[in-house]
Design an enzyme around this catalytic site. Sequence first.
Site, PDB file in Angstrom:
ATOM      1  N   TYR A  79      -2.210  -2.396 -10.796  1.00  0.00           N
ATOM      2  CA  TYR A  79      -2.298  -2.226  -9.337  1.00  0.00           C
ATOM      3  C   TYR A  79      -1.466  -3.292  -8.612  1.00  0.00           C
ATOM      4  O   TYR A  79      -0.678  -2.982  -7.716  1.00  0.00           O
ATOM      5  CB  TYR A  79      -3.769  -2.282  -8.926  1.00  0.00           C
ATOM      6  CG  TYR A  79      -4.006  -2.286  -7.437  1.00  0.00           C
ATOM      7  CD1 TYR A  79      -3.884  -1.117  -6.693  1.00  0.00           C
ATOM      8  CD2 TYR A  79      -4.358  -3.454  -6.772  1.00  0.00           C
ATOM      9  CE1 TYR A  79      -4.104  -1.116  -5.320  1.00  0.00           C
ATOM     10  CE2 TYR A  79      -4.579  -3.458  -5.403  1.00  0.00           C
ATOM     11  CZ  TYR A  79      -4.452  -2.291  -4.680  1.00  0.00           C
ATOM     12  OH  TYR A  79      -4.660  -2.300  -3.317  1.00  0.00           O
ATOM     13  N   LYS A 129       0.586   3.224  -3.070  1.00  0.00           N
ATOM     14  CA  LYS A 129      -0.597   4.044  -3.380  1.00  0.00           C
ATOM     15  C   LYS A 129      -0.248   5.532  -3.420  1.00  0.00           C
ATOM     16  O   LYS A 129      -0.900   6.307  -4.133  1.00  0.00           O
ATOM     17  CB  LYS A 129      -1.702   3.786  -2.349  1.00  0.00           C
ATOM     18  CG  LYS A 129      -2.305   2.386  -2.461  1.00  0.00           C
ATOM     19  CD  LYS A 129      -3.221   2.061  -1.286  1.00  0.00           C
ATOM     20  CE  LYS A 129      -3.783   0.655  -1.429  1.00  0.00           C
ATOM     21  NZ  LYS A 129      -4.521   0.216  -0.217  1.00  0.00           N
ATOM     22  N   VAL A 158       1.122  -3.857   3.709  1.00  0.00           N
ATOM     23  CA  VAL A 158       0.984  -5.140   4.414  1.00  0.00           C
ATOM     24  C   VAL A 158       2.191  -6.062   4.307  1.00  0.00           C
ATOM     25  O   VAL A 158       2.213  -7.136   4.911  1.00  0.00           O
ATOM     26  CB  VAL A 158      -0.274  -5.928   3.979  1.00  0.00           C
ATOM     27  CG1 VAL A 158      -1.532  -5.218   4.419  1.00  0.00           C
ATOM     28  CG2 VAL A 158      -0.254  -6.212   2.504  1.00  0.00           C
ATOM     29  N   TYR A 203      -4.203   3.046   7.359  1.00  0.00           N
ATOM     30  CA  TYR A 203      -5.489   2.351   7.326  1.00  0.00           C
ATOM     31  C   TYR A 203      -6.433   2.963   8.366  1.00  0.00           C
ATOM     32  O   TYR A 203      -6.321   4.154   8.657  1.00  0.00           O
ATOM     33  CB  TYR A 203      -5.292   0.840   7.569  1.00  0.00           C
ATOM     34  CG  TYR A 203      -4.332   0.201   6.594  1.00  0.00           C
ATOM     35  CD1 TYR A 203      -4.548   0.259   5.220  1.00  0.00           C
ATOM     36  CD2 TYR A 203      -3.190  -0.448   7.044  1.00  0.00           C
ATOM     37  CE1 TYR A 203      -3.670  -0.339   4.320  1.00  0.00           C
ATOM     38  CE2 TYR A 203      -2.311  -1.049   6.156  1.00  0.00           C
ATOM     39  CZ  TYR A 203      -2.552  -0.981   4.796  1.00  0.00           C
ATOM     40  OH  TYR A 203      -1.678  -1.568   3.921  1.00  0.00           O
ATOM     41  N   SER A 238       0.803  -1.236   0.000  1.00  0.00           N
ATOM     42  CA  SER A 238       0.000   0.000   0.000  1.00  0.00           C
ATOM     43  C   SER A 238       0.830   1.278   0.000  1.00  0.00           C
ATOM     44  O   SER A 238       0.301   2.354  -0.286  1.00  0.00           O
ATOM     45  CB  SER A 238      -0.934   0.031   1.201  1.00  0.00           C
ATOM     46  OG  SER A 238      -1.944  -0.928   1.042  1.00  0.00           O
TER      47      SER A 238
END
Lengths: 310, 310, 310, 310
Positions: free
Chosen positions: C194, C69, C264, C246, C66
């Site tokens: 992705y 991102k 993660v 998160y 992540s």
Amino acid sequence: MDKALAAKQLEAVLKQASAYTGKGSVASYIPELAKEDPGQLGVSICLPDGTLLSAGDADVRFTLQSISKIFSLIIALCQNGQKQVFERVGKEPTGDPFNSIIKLETIKPHKPLNPMINAGAIAVAGMIQGKNIEERLNSIVDMLRKMTGNPSICVNEAVYCSEKRTADRNRALAWFLKDSGILTTDVEETLDLYFQHCAIEVTAKDVARMGMVLAADGINPQTGERYVPEEVARICKTFMVTCGMYNASGEFAIDVGIPAKSGVAGGIMATVPHKMGIGVFGPTLDDKGNSVAGVELLRLLSQEWKLGIF
Amino acid sequence: MDKALAAKQLEAVLKQASAYTGKGSVASYIPELAKEDPGQLGVSICLPDGTLLSAGDADVRFTLQSISKIFSLIIALCQNGQKQVFERVGKEPTGDPFNSIIKLETIKPHKPLNPMINAGAIAVAGMIQGKNIEERLNSIVDMLRKMTGNPSICVNEAVYCSEKRTADRNRALAWFLKDSGILTTDVEETLDLYFQHCAIEVTAKDVARMGMVLAADGINPQTGERYVPEEVARICKTFMVTCGMYNASGEFAIDVGIPAKSGVAGGIMATVPHKMGIGVFGPTLDDKGNSVAGVELLRLLSQEWKLGIF
Amino acid sequence: MDKALAAKQLEAVLKQASAYTGKGSVASYIPELAKEDPGQLGVSICLPDGTLLSAGDADVRFTLQSISKIFSLIIALCQNGQKQVFERVGKEPTGDPFNSIIKLETIKPHKPLNPMINAGAIAVAGMIQGKNIEERLNSIVDMLRKMTGNPSICVNEAVYCSEKRTADRNRALAWFLKDSGILTTDVEETLDLYFQHCAIEVTAKDVARMGMVLAADGINPQTGERYVPEEVARICKTFMVTCGMYNASGEFAIDVGIPAKSGVAGGIMATVPHKMGIGVFGPTLDDKGNSVAGVELLRLLSQEWKLGIF
Amino acid sequence: MDKALAAKQLEAVLKQASAYTGKGSVASYIPELAKEDPGQLGVSICLPDGTLLSAGDADVRFTLQSISKIFSLIIALCQNGQKQVFERVGKEPTGDPFNSIIKLETIKPHKPLNPMINAGAIAVAGMIQGKNIEERLNSIVDMLRKMTGNPSICVNEAVYCSEKRTADRNRALAWFLKDSGILTTDVEETLDLYFQHCAIEVTAKDVARMGMVLAADGINPQTGERYVPEEVARICKTFMVTCGMYNASGEFAIDVGIPAKSGVAGGIMATVPHKMGIGVFGPTLDDKGNSVAGVELLRLLSQEWKLGIF
């Protein structure tokens, strides 16, 4: 129906279902209910001719709890008519637990999806008319006394008080309804009426007689006396199928197939159209709030006697 | 900072932002707030040396509403410590409207996600200690009087009463919290404290001074007097960034970048670390509950003076 | 900053935080990640002059997950501009788990609340332009190579394939976005991009250098070379505060107070404005998906060096 | 039943219900369905002796859409047994729209609440066995040909293709189910089967005959030939009551009281136990997805002929 045989079968089914009393646990959130002996199981059947066949703890008294939602709905419908009642409470099953508040916020308009969940029953309590709580409560109690022929039916004060003290989730639901304009009466008074009608005390025999009246489309089949308008009785039986067993109603409809309404004190009122009313009492509950042994007993009985309506 | 220039710029920004007063509408759910003149807009800036620069309706009084959640949190943290407070209220933004009840049911444990939404602020109100409501309320009012040097700050009784009469959704939240064990004090008393601290009346100038105290890590930068522990001031400023502007906080953080807390009376308290406190008042709100013109004014100011912390 | 002292303190903090590696567990839903040695912990700090201070497993390679991102968002913003990007993805924290699908249905319009949750990052991937997946991926990889000065940065094929095989929840999110008109590109191709940018492999040292670029508002502070527009860097840091960890972002903002993004695989990229970039790697995760020991390490470091921005 | 009189009454009811065709609108999300003439309305009744009474557009062909969910469930139950099927799909009504994804995430375990919502029907499609899609589809088509005596029943390729191109929400549901382990077959293949069985083309007359088979507990009452096991027919009729009319099932049960299943092409199959099967076609839908005029027609018919089961 051979009554002697039926009585025997009832005993056998009760015995078989008794094995399930140990699988659930008694309601703990109302302290007074938590004291109940978990091993109890009773059933009573009322036939159109008034005959009662019973087995097990059929004379033990318990409180109606959510079963009373049927009767408050009857009074509200008689006093206000369908149009007004269903403007404030819907007709749809929810798939959610009985005390859930989520859909009150997510569904527009903010009306409870049906009168069998707590939010809906509180909305219904707000529509029962009378000059005070006593008079409003009596409209329900009087009807139940007539339906059962039992003039001693009344509220269990200890359970009522216990419920009143521990019902903060219901208060949350009621204030949400008040905020949405669904509830227009005084909140604490309306809850008081709700807690009291939930705490009306009965036996499985009483419940069997109530179920028989609904099975006979609202009349006492022996005397022909009408207690509930036919149309209202039909509506109640429909709600019993779609929403009567909390969010296990769909499963119960498939597995048992009889219109029924349960309460967290362990009672179940079932109605086999034109054939019989059934009262069950078994205080240990599954995680949805239904009597474990009671559901099993009805399943066995439905199978044995082919009672399913589908 | 050239104060004369700054004052001019402030006037210009106010004028530019005034065009936005017509884009929202005043809060309607509290009748007393609905009476507010929608065309108003005021701003005041408090510098570390105590200078106030103001423009527009900076002397108009309005009620803190949700801005007060910062101050009740300060008192609760001072009286109970972080550990106890955050056992009952979380630290996470929600993505939901400020009066939403859904997550109270869906999140386990059932504690409000943060102290800036209504449910969280009601939980916080329940943790403010004192021998009665008056004493509990005074702990907040006294702090605000000291922070602002304005001894006349007090509750607007008309708004408080209006709020109390129409706050049924807040009652629903409070009873849900009571049911979950988050709220252990009397519900109506706790709500009473909550409604009263929401109805504390201030001007944009007062709010600018409050914001300056937080900007100075809890002290009056002129006198060095401490009103808020440094750690607590830091926590407040963090909440102002992550949850201060209801469910538009993320957008405000990107577009404006200043820790800020808004209220539905149209006030916003902003805090530029070590530089200034800002008080804004503009009663027309967007659909999230933030002052439309106030947000625009802060956006322009942040751009003009490079106030963003990111 | 005394670098020798800082290096010692870093070692001490790493040692103290190592105790937490046993408290979480490595990500299990991507089989390739489940093989990771849970005892690892590494940290690297990049200062404005390019100095790297490192401790522990700072040379171990892990995938961005992540963290990537942030970089796909940078490319999307550079290629499309804020207006277009934020028409398809919001700026609000959600309070929900990173892979939640609920708000896609409940929020109108159906756009993901922010680009740091999976749904939002998939929407962002759909906005990265290029004549094929390779070119689109390269726009990210090339930027990372420049930011880190490490030309060997590339996708870990084993992790990418593992992810692709087990990413059915992400497929559900992507098709929902397709249905809502948020995603207009080919679903499997977009997911492919992705998965690949999630599987870009780095070390804590690389991540520290990336964090330093954001800390310097988008430039390499030694050479002055710009990799990210200042405005875009600011947006990224804001998202790191409000949504970077998160649904523990609010807690992290209060307890640590540094803009940060976790993945993660156990990585965290942190950015202390104008002071340093920090890369952390510790593969055991808490229930929100953040590195347990990594969060603790950053908390200790923030306390020790007063790095919090609030 | 006087068939001549019944035919006249049917014409009258059709005429009366026709006024409702203008109140809804044809399904727009499947382009091929959007072309339908909104003014159409047809009804056909099949009696136990095989007599068909029809009125209006009873020979117009339309696709089964969600009505087919009953038949895929029949095949899945016959091939796998109740135990296996209900491990992957529940028996509860949901209170949510037919294409909702929310409860897949909120309910544990993540299985669809019932086989009449899209998620549940996709799960069911995954349980239909066969060596390829064609064979799996044929198990449904063959059964329908036998039940109707109409060997020409087949898939409308244009609708199937239209559906396949625009079914991204269903893809989202399917991938969510795949991720949860509910769907273990290939997603696109399973969806292909689902889209094809939804696109099976019939007339109101065909549907009336299908409904008669269910009304006769699974047999052709003229020949005694069994098409559906009695137990399975009973389960289907129960689902038709509790979940057959999307999230208007509860209302339909009260207002009409006949087990029924609707589809977004405007068809409704109704089943009056032991008395008749009813096929209705009226392509304008209400906001829940049910034929407006079709529901009204059934309501009038139920009232006129006292068809309600409650």
